[in-house]
Design an enzyme around this catalytic site. Sequence first.
Site, mmCIF file in Angstrom:
data_model
loop_
_atom_site.group_PDB
_atom_site.id
_atom_site.type_symbol
_atom_site.label_atom_id
_atom_site.label_comp_id
_atom_site.label_asym_id
_atom_site.label_seq_id
_atom_site.Cartn_x
_atom_site.Cartn_y
_atom_site.Cartn_z
ATOM 1 N N GLU A 114 0.840 -1.214 0.000
ATOM 2 C CA GLU A 114 0.000 0.000 0.000
ATOM 3 C C GLU A 114 0.867 1.253 0.000
ATOM 4 O O GLU A 114 0.710 2.165 0.806
ATOM 5 C CB GLU A 114 -0.982 -0.025 1.177
ATOM 6 N N GLU A 150 -5.803 -6.863 -2.394
ATOM 7 C CA GLU A 150 -6.545 -7.078 -1.147
ATOM 8 C C GLU A 150 -8.006 -6.722 -1.359
ATOM 9 O O GLU A 150 -8.312 -5.651 -1.887
ATOM 10 C CB GLU A 150 -6.011 -6.171 -0.014
#
Length: 493
Positions: free
Chosen positions: A179, A277
Amino acid sequence: MKKLLSIAIAVIMLCACAPTAFAESGVMTKRIEFNNPGFIRGMDISSVISLEKSGVRFYTKNGQEDIFKILSDNGVNYIRVRVWNDPYDSEGNGYGGGNNDLNAACEIGRRAAERNMKLLVDFHYSDFWADPGKQKAPKAWQGISLNDKKTALYNFTYNSLREIKSAGADIGMVQIGNETTGGICGEYNRANMAELFKSGSKAVRDFDSHILAAIHFTNPERTDSIKSLADYLAEYQVDYDVFATSYYPYWHGSLENLTDVLDYAAEKYDKYAMVAETSYANTLEDTDGHGNTVAKGNNDSGKNLLWDFSCQGQSDAVAAVMNAVNKVKNKKGLGVFYWEGAWISVGDVTGLDESGYNDRYKLNSELWEKFGSGWASSYSSDYDPDDAGHWYGGSAVDNQAFFDAKGMVLPSLDVFRLINKTVKIGDVKRDGRLNISDATLIRKYLAKISDLDSESLRAADTDRDGIVTVKDAAVIQKNLADIPVGHKIGSEE
Ligand code: CA
Protein backbone atom coordinates in the site's frame (compact mmCIF):
# COMPACT_ATOMS: atom_id res chain seq x y z
CA MET A 1 -5.83 -2.36 5.75
CA LYS A 2 -3.93 -1.53 8.90
CA LYS A 3 -5.54 1.86 9.13
CA LEU A 4 -8.91 0.21 9.05
CA LEU A 5 -7.94 -2.09 11.85
CA SER A 6 -6.97 0.77 14.06
CA ILE A 7 -10.33 2.39 13.53
CA ALA A 8 -11.90 -0.67 15.06
CA ILE A 9 -12.05 0.24 18.67
CA ALA A 10 -11.75 -2.66 21.04
CA VAL A 11 -15.32 -2.49 22.14
CA ILE A 12 -15.94 -4.92 24.93
CA MET A 13 -19.35 -6.08 24.00
CA LEU A 14 -21.08 -7.22 27.13
CA CYS A 15 -24.30 -7.93 25.34
CA ALA A 16 -24.97 -11.58 24.84
CA CYS A 17 -25.06 -11.63 21.09
CA ALA A 18 -27.14 -14.28 19.45
CA PRO A 19 -25.09 -17.12 17.99
CA THR A 20 -24.36 -16.50 14.36
CA ALA A 21 -26.38 -18.95 12.35
CA PHE A 22 -25.18 -19.76 8.88
CA ALA A 23 -27.19 -21.60 6.34
CA GLU A 24 -25.82 -25.08 6.03
CA SER A 25 -26.67 -25.13 2.38
CA GLY A 26 -24.39 -23.87 -0.32
CA VAL A 27 -24.23 -20.50 -1.98
CA MET A 28 -25.22 -19.75 -5.56
CA THR A 29 -22.25 -18.85 -7.73
CA LYS A 30 -22.52 -17.75 -11.32
CA ARG A 31 -19.69 -18.86 -13.54
CA ILE A 32 -17.16 -16.44 -15.02
CA GLU A 33 -15.23 -17.29 -18.18
CA PHE A 34 -11.79 -16.01 -17.28
CA ASN A 35 -9.91 -14.18 -20.03
CA ASN A 36 -6.68 -15.20 -18.40
CA PRO A 37 -6.58 -18.99 -17.89
CA GLY A 38 -4.23 -18.58 -14.92
CA PHE A 39 -6.55 -16.11 -13.22
CA ILE A 40 -5.46 -15.78 -9.60
CA ARG A 41 -8.03 -16.76 -6.99
CA GLY A 42 -5.76 -15.92 -4.12
CA MET A 43 -5.93 -15.60 -0.38
CA ASP A 44 -3.82 -13.91 2.25
CA ILE A 45 -3.68 -15.98 5.44
CA SER A 46 -0.58 -14.39 6.94
CA SER A 47 -1.87 -14.68 10.51
CA VAL A 48 -2.46 -18.43 10.31
CA ILE A 49 0.70 -19.67 12.06
CA SER A 50 0.00 -17.45 15.07
CA LEU A 51 -3.60 -18.61 15.07
CA GLU A 52 -2.55 -22.26 15.08
CA LYS A 53 -0.14 -21.59 17.94
CA SER A 54 -3.07 -20.02 19.78
CA GLY A 55 -5.02 -23.25 19.44
CA VAL A 56 -7.15 -22.43 16.40
CA ARG A 57 -8.01 -25.40 14.17
CA PHE A 58 -9.91 -25.57 10.90
CA TYR A 59 -12.64 -28.03 9.96
CA THR A 60 -14.72 -29.30 7.08
CA LYS A 61 -17.57 -31.78 7.25
CA ASN A 62 -14.83 -34.44 7.18
CA GLY A 63 -13.38 -33.19 10.45
CA GLN A 64 -10.21 -31.26 11.23
CA GLU A 65 -8.04 -30.57 8.21
CA ASP A 66 -4.98 -28.58 7.29
CA ILE A 67 -6.12 -25.12 6.23
CA PHE A 68 -3.88 -25.15 3.15
CA LYS A 69 -5.64 -28.35 2.02
CA ILE A 70 -9.05 -26.82 2.67
CA LEU A 71 -8.21 -23.74 0.63
CA SER A 72 -6.66 -25.70 -2.21
CA ASP A 73 -9.55 -28.19 -2.32
CA ASN A 74 -11.89 -25.23 -2.60
CA GLY A 75 -10.21 -23.59 -5.56
CA VAL A 76 -7.75 -21.14 -4.00
CA ASN A 77 -4.67 -21.25 -6.23
CA TYR A 78 -2.36 -18.62 -4.73
CA ILE A 79 -1.35 -17.63 -1.19
CA ARG A 80 -0.18 -14.17 -0.17
CA VAL A 81 2.04 -13.58 2.84
CA ARG A 82 3.33 -10.34 4.36
CA VAL A 83 6.90 -10.05 5.55
CA TRP A 84 8.09 -7.67 8.25
CA ASN A 85 11.81 -7.28 8.77
CA ASP A 86 11.91 -7.51 12.56
CA PRO A 87 8.48 -7.47 14.25
CA TYR A 88 9.86 -7.87 17.78
CA ASP A 89 10.77 -5.61 20.66
CA SER A 90 14.22 -5.64 22.29
CA GLU A 91 13.09 -8.48 24.58
CA GLY A 92 12.01 -10.61 21.64
CA ASN A 93 8.27 -10.11 22.18
CA GLY A 94 6.25 -10.11 18.96
CA TYR A 95 4.36 -7.06 17.77
CA GLY A 96 1.40 -9.25 16.78
CA GLY A 97 -0.53 -9.17 13.53
CA GLY A 98 0.73 -12.72 13.03
CA ASN A 99 4.34 -11.88 13.98
CA ASN A 100 5.01 -12.21 10.27
CA ASP A 101 8.76 -12.43 10.01
CA LEU A 102 10.77 -14.28 7.39
CA ASN A 103 10.38 -17.61 9.20
CA ALA A 104 6.60 -17.35 9.03
CA ALA A 105 6.81 -16.63 5.30
CA CYS A 106 9.01 -19.69 4.81
CA GLU A 107 6.54 -21.94 6.60
CA ILE A 108 3.49 -20.51 4.85
CA GLY A 109 5.23 -20.70 1.48
CA ARG A 110 6.26 -24.31 2.03
CA ARG A 111 2.81 -25.41 3.13
CA ALA A 112 1.20 -23.60 0.20
CA ALA A 113 3.54 -25.33 -2.26
CA GLU A 114 2.70 -28.72 -0.75
CA ARG A 115 -0.87 -28.05 -1.89
CA ASN A 116 0.21 -26.77 -5.31
CA MET A 117 -0.42 -23.12 -4.52
CA LYS A 118 1.96 -20.40 -5.58
CA LEU A 119 3.16 -17.68 -3.22
CA LEU A 120 2.97 -13.89 -3.41
CA VAL A 121 5.57 -12.44 -1.06
CA ASP A 122 4.36 -9.07 0.25
CA PHE A 123 7.37 -7.13 1.59
CA HIS A 124 6.31 -4.24 3.81
CA TYR A 125 9.93 -3.06 4.29
CA SER A 126 8.92 -2.14 7.82
CA ASP A 127 8.91 -3.87 11.19
CA PHE A 128 5.11 -3.68 11.37
CA TRP A 129 2.05 -2.64 9.37
CA ALA A 130 2.76 -0.40 6.37
CA ASP A 131 -0.23 1.35 4.79
CA PRO A 132 -1.16 4.68 3.21
CA GLY A 133 -0.91 6.41 6.60
CA LYS A 134 2.34 4.86 7.71
CA GLN A 135 5.49 3.64 5.97
CA LYS A 136 8.03 3.44 8.75
CA ALA A 137 11.47 2.06 7.95
CA PRO A 138 12.65 -1.00 9.91
CA LYS A 139 14.47 -0.17 13.15
CA ALA A 140 17.77 -1.30 11.66
CA TRP A 141 17.42 1.01 8.66
CA GLN A 142 16.36 4.19 10.41
CA GLY A 143 18.65 7.16 9.92
CA ILE A 144 20.73 5.61 7.14
CA SER A 145 21.29 7.32 3.80
CA LEU A 146 19.08 6.65 0.80
CA ASN A 147 21.93 4.84 -0.91
CA ASP A 148 22.47 2.58 2.08
CA LYS A 149 18.73 1.97 2.29
CA LYS A 150 18.66 0.96 -1.36
CA THR A 151 21.40 -1.56 -0.74
CA ALA A 152 19.77 -2.85 2.44
CA LEU A 153 16.41 -3.23 0.68
CA TYR A 154 18.02 -5.03 -2.25
CA ASN A 155 19.86 -7.44 0.00
CA PHE A 156 16.87 -8.08 2.26
CA THR A 157 14.68 -8.80 -0.76
CA TYR A 158 17.17 -11.07 -2.49
CA ASN A 159 18.20 -12.98 0.63
CA SER A 160 14.62 -13.38 1.86
CA LEU A 161 13.51 -14.78 -1.49
CA ARG A 162 16.40 -17.22 -1.40
CA GLU A 163 15.35 -18.47 2.03
CA ILE A 164 11.67 -18.70 1.17
CA LYS A 165 12.47 -20.66 -1.97
CA SER A 166 14.87 -22.91 -0.05
CA ALA A 167 12.05 -23.67 2.35
CA GLY A 168 10.14 -25.14 -0.60
CA ALA A 169 7.87 -22.28 -1.66
CA ASP A 170 6.82 -21.74 -5.26
CA ILE A 171 7.24 -17.96 -5.47
CA GLY A 172 5.22 -16.54 -8.34
CA MET A 173 5.07 -12.88 -7.44
CA VAL A 174 6.69 -10.32 -5.16
CA GLN A 175 5.25 -7.05 -3.92
CA ILE A 176 7.78 -4.23 -3.63
CA GLY A 177 6.12 -2.63 -0.62
CA ASN A 178 2.61 -2.68 0.75
CA GLU A 179 0.00 0.00 0.00
CA THR A 180 2.78 2.36 -1.04
CA THR A 181 0.48 5.13 -2.22
CA GLY A 182 2.31 7.93 -0.44
CA GLY A 183 5.57 6.44 0.74
CA ILE A 184 7.73 3.39 1.21
CA CYS A 185 10.21 2.45 3.92
CA GLY A 186 10.37 5.89 5.48
CA GLU A 187 10.70 7.72 2.15
CA TYR A 188 7.85 9.98 1.05
CA ASN A 189 9.51 11.89 -1.76
CA ARG A 190 8.56 10.41 -5.11
CA ALA A 191 12.07 10.40 -6.51
CA ASN A 192 13.35 8.55 -3.45
CA MET A 193 10.41 6.17 -3.51
CA ALA A 194 11.18 5.32 -7.13
CA GLU A 195 14.77 4.51 -6.18
CA LEU A 196 13.53 1.98 -3.61
CA PHE A 197 10.97 0.47 -5.98
CA LYS A 198 13.76 -0.01 -8.52
CA SER A 199 16.05 -1.53 -5.95
CA GLY A 200 13.44 -4.08 -4.87
CA SER A 201 12.47 -4.84 -8.43
CA LYS A 202 16.11 -5.40 -9.42
CA ALA A 203 16.52 -7.86 -6.55
CA VAL A 204 13.50 -9.80 -7.79
CA ARG A 205 14.81 -9.81 -11.39
CA ASP A 206 18.27 -10.87 -10.29
CA PHE A 207 16.88 -13.64 -8.12
CA ASP A 208 14.56 -15.14 -10.72
CA SER A 209 13.43 -13.36 -13.90
CA HIS A 210 10.23 -15.45 -14.03
CA ILE A 211 8.84 -13.96 -10.81
CA LEU A 212 6.40 -11.10 -11.34
CA ALA A 213 7.18 -7.80 -9.61
CA ALA A 214 4.13 -5.92 -8.31
CA ILE A 215 3.64 -2.37 -7.04
CA HIS A 216 0.68 -1.99 -4.70
CA PHE A 217 -1.42 1.15 -4.24
CA THR A 218 -4.74 1.99 -2.59
CA ASN A 219 -7.80 4.16 -3.01
CA PRO A 220 -8.91 3.44 -6.57
CA GLU A 221 -11.92 5.66 -5.85
CA ARG A 222 -9.54 8.61 -6.24
CA THR A 223 -9.51 7.82 -9.91
CA ASP A 224 -7.21 10.53 -11.26
CA SER A 225 -4.84 10.19 -8.34
CA ILE A 226 -4.24 6.45 -8.69
CA LYS A 227 -3.95 6.74 -12.48
CA SER A 228 -1.27 9.37 -11.97
CA LEU A 229 0.67 6.80 -9.95
CA ALA A 230 0.88 4.63 -13.07
CA ASP A 231 2.19 7.69 -14.92
CA TYR A 232 4.68 8.34 -12.16
CA LEU A 233 6.10 4.80 -12.27
CA ALA A 234 6.59 5.18 -16.02
CA GLU A 235 8.13 8.62 -15.70
CA TYR A 236 10.70 7.31 -13.23
CA GLN A 237 11.23 4.16 -15.30
CA VAL A 238 10.36 1.75 -12.51
CA ASP A 239 10.63 -1.80 -13.84
CA TYR A 240 7.56 -3.79 -12.75
CA ASP A 241 4.92 -6.18 -14.12
CA VAL A 242 1.79 -5.83 -12.02
CA PHE A 243 -0.16 -2.69 -11.13
CA ALA A 244 -2.03 -3.67 -7.96
CA THR A 245 -4.53 -1.93 -5.74
CA SER A 246 -6.50 -2.69 -2.63
CA TYR A 247 -10.24 -2.72 -3.19
CA TYR A 248 -12.49 -2.78 -0.13
CA PRO A 249 -16.08 -2.18 -1.23
CA TYR A 250 -16.78 -0.20 1.95
CA TRP A 251 -14.45 2.61 0.93
CA HIS A 252 -13.04 2.15 -2.53
CA GLY A 253 -15.67 3.22 -5.02
CA SER A 254 -17.60 1.33 -7.63
CA LEU A 255 -16.62 -1.82 -9.46
CA GLU A 256 -16.87 0.04 -12.78
CA ASN A 257 -14.38 2.59 -11.53
CA LEU A 258 -12.08 -0.20 -10.34
CA THR A 259 -12.04 -1.72 -13.82
CA ASP A 260 -11.45 1.70 -15.34
CA VAL A 261 -8.45 2.37 -13.11
CA LEU A 262 -6.92 -1.03 -13.84
CA ASP A 263 -7.62 -0.61 -17.55
CA TYR A 264 -5.55 2.54 -17.52
CA ALA A 265 -2.37 0.79 -16.34
CA ALA A 266 -3.08 -2.22 -18.56
CA GLU A 267 -3.72 -0.29 -21.76
CA LYS A 268 -1.39 2.65 -21.45
CA TYR A 269 1.57 0.87 -19.89
CA ASP A 270 0.95 -2.76 -20.84
CA LYS A 271 0.95 -3.90 -17.19
CA TYR A 272 -0.93 -6.73 -15.57
CA ALA A 273 -3.60 -5.45 -13.19
CA MET A 274 -4.68 -6.99 -9.93
CA VAL A 275 -6.60 -6.51 -6.71
CA ALA A 276 -4.05 -7.32 -4.01
CA GLU A 277 -6.55 -7.08 -1.15
CA THR A 278 -10.29 -7.28 -0.84
CA SER A 279 -12.77 -8.63 1.68
CA TYR A 280 -16.43 -8.63 2.61
CA ALA A 281 -18.21 -9.37 5.86
CA ASN A 282 -20.56 -12.35 6.13
CA THR A 283 -22.06 -11.07 9.41
CA LEU A 284 -21.95 -7.91 11.50
CA GLU A 285 -21.33 -9.89 14.71
CA ASP A 286 -18.01 -10.05 16.53
CA THR A 287 -16.76 -13.34 17.96
CA ASP A 288 -13.49 -12.60 19.79
CA GLY A 289 -14.24 -9.53 21.93
CA HIS A 290 -12.19 -7.15 19.79
CA GLY A 291 -14.51 -4.90 17.78
CA ASN A 292 -14.59 -5.46 14.05
CA THR A 293 -13.85 -2.91 11.35
CA VAL A 294 -17.21 -3.66 9.80
CA ALA A 295 -19.95 -3.80 12.41
CA LYS A 296 -23.46 -2.61 13.01
CA GLY A 297 -23.43 1.15 12.48
CA ASN A 298 -19.80 1.06 11.39
CA ASN A 299 -18.88 0.75 7.70
CA ASP A 300 -22.05 -1.27 7.13
CA SER A 301 -23.75 0.98 4.60
CA GLY A 302 -22.89 2.76 1.37
CA LYS A 303 -23.89 2.75 -2.23
CA ASN A 304 -21.15 0.32 -3.24
CA LEU A 305 -22.13 -2.29 -0.68
CA LEU A 306 -24.27 -4.24 -3.10
CA TRP A 307 -24.50 -7.45 -1.10
CA ASP A 308 -26.01 -8.71 2.15
CA PHE A 309 -23.76 -9.44 5.09
CA SER A 310 -24.25 -13.17 4.68
CA CYS A 311 -22.34 -16.07 3.18
CA GLN A 312 -24.18 -15.52 -0.08
CA GLY A 313 -23.28 -11.83 0.06
CA GLN A 314 -19.63 -12.57 0.80
CA SER A 315 -19.52 -15.01 -2.10
CA ASP A 316 -21.24 -12.53 -4.43
CA ALA A 317 -18.82 -9.76 -3.45
CA VAL A 318 -15.79 -11.94 -4.23
CA ALA A 319 -17.32 -12.96 -7.56
CA ALA A 320 -18.07 -9.34 -8.42
CA VAL A 321 -14.53 -8.17 -7.68
CA MET A 322 -13.13 -11.05 -9.74
CA ASN A 323 -15.50 -10.09 -12.54
CA ALA A 324 -14.34 -6.47 -12.42
CA VAL A 325 -10.69 -7.55 -12.71
CA ASN A 326 -11.47 -10.11 -15.39
CA LYS A 327 -12.95 -7.31 -17.51
CA VAL A 328 -9.63 -5.48 -17.71
CA LYS A 329 -8.71 -5.03 -21.34
CA ASN A 330 -6.15 -7.03 -23.32
CA LYS A 331 -6.46 -10.02 -20.95
CA LYS A 332 -4.37 -8.12 -18.43
CA GLY A 333 -6.64 -8.81 -15.46
CA LEU A 334 -4.38 -11.07 -13.41
CA GLY A 335 -6.52 -11.92 -10.42
CA VAL A 336 -7.72 -11.12 -6.93
CA PHE A 337 -6.38 -11.81 -3.44
CA TYR A 338 -8.77 -11.96 -0.51
CA TRP A 339 -7.24 -10.40 2.59
CA GLU A 340 -6.96 -12.56 5.72
CA GLY A 341 -9.75 -14.98 4.94
CA ALA A 342 -9.00 -17.11 7.99
CA TRP A 343 -8.34 -14.59 10.76
CA ILE A 344 -10.97 -16.00 13.07
CA SER A 345 -11.41 -15.75 16.80
CA VAL A 346 -8.88 -17.49 19.07
CA GLY A 347 -11.83 -18.09 21.39
CA ASP A 348 -15.51 -17.62 20.68
CA VAL A 349 -17.25 -15.16 23.01
CA THR A 350 -20.61 -15.53 21.31
CA GLY A 351 -23.50 -15.99 23.68
CA LEU A 352 -21.46 -15.94 26.90
CA ASP A 353 -22.83 -14.24 30.00
CA GLU A 354 -20.87 -11.40 31.57
CA SER A 355 -18.49 -13.44 33.68
CA GLY A 356 -18.04 -16.06 30.96
CA TYR A 357 -17.33 -13.29 28.50
CA ASN A 358 -14.81 -11.61 30.77
CA ASP A 359 -12.98 -14.87 31.42
CA ARG A 360 -12.81 -15.70 27.71
CA TYR A 361 -11.76 -12.18 26.77
CA LYS A 362 -8.93 -12.35 29.30
CA LEU A 363 -7.76 -15.67 27.86
CA ASN A 364 -8.02 -14.32 24.30
CA SER A 365 -5.94 -11.29 25.29
CA GLU A 366 -3.26 -13.55 26.72
CA LEU A 367 -3.15 -15.56 23.49
CA TRP A 368 -2.93 -12.40 21.36
CA GLU A 369 -0.03 -11.18 23.48
CA LYS A 370 1.81 -14.51 23.66
CA PHE A 371 1.46 -15.67 20.05
CA GLY A 372 0.77 -12.46 18.12
CA SER A 373 -2.61 -13.69 16.93
CA GLY A 374 -4.36 -10.33 17.31
CA TRP A 375 -3.84 -7.39 14.97
CA ALA A 376 -1.29 -5.88 17.36
CA SER A 377 0.14 -6.67 20.77
CA SER A 378 1.08 -4.23 23.53
CA TYR A 379 4.74 -4.90 22.64
CA SER A 380 4.29 -2.95 19.41
CA SER A 381 4.02 0.27 21.39
CA ASP A 382 7.71 1.16 21.22
CA TYR A 383 7.70 0.95 17.42
CA ASP A 384 4.17 2.22 16.76
CA PRO A 385 3.09 4.09 19.92
CA ASP A 386 0.30 6.22 18.50
CA ASP A 387 -1.68 3.54 16.73
CA ALA A 388 -0.93 -0.09 17.55
CA GLY A 389 0.45 0.83 20.96
CA HIS A 390 -2.91 2.39 21.76
CA TRP A 391 -5.48 0.16 20.08
CA TYR A 392 -3.80 -3.24 20.24
CA GLY A 393 -6.00 -6.32 20.60
CA GLY A 394 -7.54 -9.17 18.62
CA SER A 395 -8.96 -9.72 15.16
CA ALA A 396 -10.94 -6.88 13.61
CA VAL A 397 -11.91 -9.06 10.66
CA ASP A 398 -13.16 -12.33 12.14
CA ASN A 399 -16.52 -11.59 10.46
CA GLN A 400 -14.82 -11.44 7.06
CA ALA A 401 -13.24 -14.90 7.18
CA PHE A 402 -14.42 -18.00 5.34
CA PHE A 403 -14.60 -19.94 8.60
CA ASP A 404 -16.93 -19.52 11.54
CA ALA A 405 -15.77 -18.82 15.08
CA LYS A 406 -15.19 -22.54 15.68
CA GLY A 407 -13.08 -22.91 12.54
CA MET A 408 -15.72 -24.63 10.42
CA VAL A 409 -15.47 -23.75 6.75
CA LEU A 410 -18.32 -21.62 5.41
CA PRO A 411 -20.07 -22.30 2.11
CA SER A 412 -18.92 -18.90 0.82
CA LEU A 413 -15.45 -20.39 0.27
CA ASP A 414 -16.98 -22.38 -2.61
CA VAL A 415 -16.87 -19.27 -4.79
CA PHE A 416 -13.15 -19.81 -5.39
CA ARG A 417 -13.80 -23.26 -6.87
CA LEU A 418 -17.08 -22.72 -8.67
CA ILE A 419 -16.38 -19.31 -10.16
CA ASN A 420 -15.09 -20.81 -13.40
CA LYS A 421 -16.26 -24.42 -13.15
CA THR A 422 -19.06 -25.75 -15.31
CA VAL A 423 -21.78 -27.94 -13.86
CA LYS A 424 -24.35 -30.08 -15.62
CA ILE A 425 -27.65 -28.23 -15.42
CA GLY A 426 -30.32 -30.42 -13.87
CA ASP A 427 -27.93 -33.00 -12.44
CA VAL A 428 -28.59 -31.97 -8.87
CA LYS A 429 -27.49 -35.34 -7.53
CA ARG A 430 -24.26 -35.07 -9.56
CA ASP A 431 -24.26 -38.71 -10.61
CA GLY A 432 -23.95 -37.87 -14.30
CA ARG A 433 -27.56 -38.77 -15.03
CA LEU A 434 -30.74 -36.77 -15.31
CA ASN A 435 -33.73 -38.33 -13.66
CA ILE A 436 -36.58 -37.74 -11.27
CA SER A 437 -34.32 -37.95 -8.23
CA ASP A 438 -32.83 -34.60 -9.25
CA ALA A 439 -36.26 -32.96 -9.03
CA THR A 440 -36.89 -34.72 -5.73
CA LEU A 441 -33.69 -33.28 -4.25
CA ILE A 442 -34.85 -29.78 -5.15
CA ARG A 443 -38.21 -30.36 -3.49
CA LYS A 444 -36.54 -31.74 -0.34
CA TYR A 445 -34.26 -28.70 -0.26
CA LEU A 446 -37.20 -26.32 -0.58
CA ALA A 447 -39.03 -28.21 2.17
CA LYS A 448 -35.88 -27.88 4.35
CA ILE A 449 -35.65 -31.66 4.61
CA SER A 450 -32.14 -31.76 3.19
CA ASP A 451 -29.46 -29.32 2.05
CA LEU A 452 -27.84 -28.74 -1.29
CA ASP A 453 -24.22 -27.73 -1.55
CA SER A 454 -23.08 -24.88 -3.81
CA GLU A 455 -22.40 -27.08 -6.82
CA SER A 456 -25.78 -28.82 -6.61
CA LEU A 457 -27.52 -25.49 -6.12
CA ARG A 458 -26.08 -24.23 -9.42
CA ALA A 459 -27.12 -27.47 -11.12
CA ALA A 460 -30.58 -27.04 -9.62
CA ASP A 461 -31.06 -23.57 -11.08
CA THR A 462 -32.49 -24.97 -14.29
CA ASP A 463 -34.12 -21.72 -15.45
CA ARG A 464 -30.88 -19.78 -14.72
CA ASP A 465 -32.50 -16.98 -12.75
CA GLY A 466 -30.00 -17.22 -9.89
CA ILE A 467 -32.35 -18.78 -7.33
CA VAL A 468 -33.70 -22.26 -6.79
CA THR A 469 -37.49 -22.50 -6.68
CA VAL A 470 -40.16 -25.09 -7.29
CA LYS A 471 -40.11 -24.02 -10.94
CA ASP A 472 -36.69 -25.61 -11.26
CA ALA A 473 -38.03 -28.98 -10.15
CA ALA A 474 -40.83 -28.58 -12.66
CA VAL A 475 -38.34 -27.83 -15.44
CA ILE A 476 -36.59 -31.14 -14.76
CA GLN A 477 -39.84 -33.10 -14.64
CA LYS A 478 -41.14 -31.56 -17.87
CA ASN A 479 -37.86 -32.21 -19.65
CA LEU A 480 -37.98 -35.84 -18.55
CA ALA A 481 -41.54 -36.05 -19.88
CA ASP A 482 -40.52 -34.36 -23.17
CA ILE A 483 -42.83 -31.44 -22.46
CA PRO A 484 -41.45 -28.20 -23.99
CA VAL A 485 -40.68 -25.80 -21.14
CA GLY A 486 -38.22 -23.30 -22.58
CA HIS A 487 -35.26 -24.45 -20.49
CA LYS A 488 -33.26 -27.48 -21.57
CA ILE A 489 -31.38 -29.44 -18.96
CA GLY A 490 -28.18 -31.41 -19.48
CA SER A 491 -25.92 -28.64 -20.78
CA GLU A 492 -22.63 -27.82 -19.09
CA GLU A 493 -22.86 -24.27 -17.81
CA1 CA B 1 -13.26 -9.25 16.31
